[in-house]
Write an enzyme that holds these catalytic residues in place. Structure first.
Site, PDB file in Angstrom:
ATOM      1  N   ASP A 135      15.470 -12.909  -1.384  1.00  0.00           N
ATOM      2  CA  ASP A 135      16.843 -12.865  -1.894  1.00  0.00           C
ATOM      3  C   ASP A 135      17.563 -11.597  -1.445  1.00  0.00           C
ATOM      4  OD1 ASP A 135      16.563 -15.301  -3.145  1.00  0.00           O
ATOM      5  OD2 ASP A 135      16.247 -14.476  -5.152  1.00  0.00           O
ATOM      6  N   GLU A 191      -7.370 -11.287   6.472  1.00  0.00           N
ATOM      7  CA  GLU A 191      -8.021  -9.994   6.242  1.00  0.00           C
ATOM      8  C   GLU A 191      -9.237 -10.109   5.330  1.00  0.00           C
ATOM      9  OE1 GLU A 191      -5.223  -7.311   4.436  1.00  0.00           O
ATOM     10  OE2 GLU A 191      -4.311  -8.861   3.222  1.00  0.00           O
ATOM     11  N   HIS A 212       0.809  -1.217   0.000  1.00  0.00           N
ATOM     12  CA  HIS A 212       0.000   0.000   0.000  1.00  0.00           C
ATOM     13  C   HIS A 212       0.845   1.271   0.000  1.00  0.00           C
ATOM     14  CE1 HIS A 212      -3.943  -1.819   0.335  1.00  0.00           C
ATOM     15  NE2 HIS A 212      -3.516  -2.608   1.306  1.00  0.00           N
TER      16      HIS A 212
END
Length: 255
Positions: A82, A146, A43
């Site tokens: 990574d 959620e 977000h």
């Protein structure tokens, strides 16, 4: 005790949320004594190069660096891992299949299906065997609950091997029920309680993102049995302190 072991033992651990893409925000948050910080790339405008620099800064300040990835998707998960992230928070895990997918993307074969990239996490390929062992022993994978579908499927989600804990996203959960941000509704509270109860039944750490900076709100979740707690957001602390200070100043000026 490592974060992984705290989760295994259901020991209380408190972190916070990073949405400002500047290492200074991390350094200021480190002063508060958080154990871990979550870099939010779902977000925010934080890009991957900035994410890597934030991971470095978080770890350099003695905290664990978690990334809330943009989606439950193979490439983004392996890229942030990574880079050296200590763990991931995977949004919108709504089913057993979603949870298995998240583990597959984060773990190497034979446990998962993650591709090998010799980057920062493996000391640029010089310590891959050590990193592979670390992934199996210390990598943290959190399923974000959620959506009401996730609540309905919570028993199956928390039993997936490799899921280390859950964290409830209250805004999206209430939104999936048609009432975004209305946390005090009886049905929303019941959904949250179901997740907490089922996590407790299976011995899985239950988490919650308490976005409000009022510490009483955090204590409420501790009292409800949550052990993996995200407290506030970097700019919420700045916002709330600025508003509170200016309001007090205005009152003094006007008296």
């Amino acid at each position: 005790m490592s974060l992984k072991n705290k989760l295994k033992n259901n020991t209380l651990t408190i972190g916070s949320w990073i949405m400002i893409g500047n290492p200074m925000s991390v350094e200021v948050m480190a002063l508060a004594g958080f154990e871990w910080l979550v870099i939010d790339i779902e977000h925010t405008s934080v890009d991957l190069e900035t994410t890597e620099n934030l991971i470095r800064t978080i770890q350099a300040n003695g905290m664990k660096a978690l990334v809330r990835v943009s989606k439950n998707e193979e490439v983004i998960i392996k890229r942030v891992l990574d880079m050296g992230a200590d763990g991931i928070i995977v949004p919108m895990v709504c089913s057993k299949e979603d949870a298995i997918q998240a583990v597959d993307y984060a773990k190497y074969p034979p446990v998962g299906k993650r591709g090998v990239g010799l980057y920062r996490a493996s000391k640029y390929g010089t310590k891959f065997e050590d990193y592979k062992k670390w992934v199996n022993e210390e990598l943290v994978i959190i399923a974000q609950i959620e959506h009401i579908e996730a609540v309905n499927n919570i028993d199956e989600i928390v039993q997936v091997d490799g899921i280390d804990g859950t964290i409830i996203g209250p805004y999206d959960l209430s939104g999936s029920m048609g009432y975004p941000g209305e946390f005090e509704r009886t049905d929303v509270k019941s959904a949250v309680s179901r997740v907490l109860d089922r996590c407790k039944a299976y011995g899985i750490p239950s988490g919650f993102h308490v976005v409000d900076t009022d510490p009483k709100k955090l204590q409420d979740k501790i009292d409800q049995g949550c052990t993996f707690l995200a407290y506030g957001i970097d700019y919420f602390f700045m916002r709330d302190a600025a508003i509170s200070g200016m309001n007090r100043l205005k009152q003094e000026i006007n008296t």
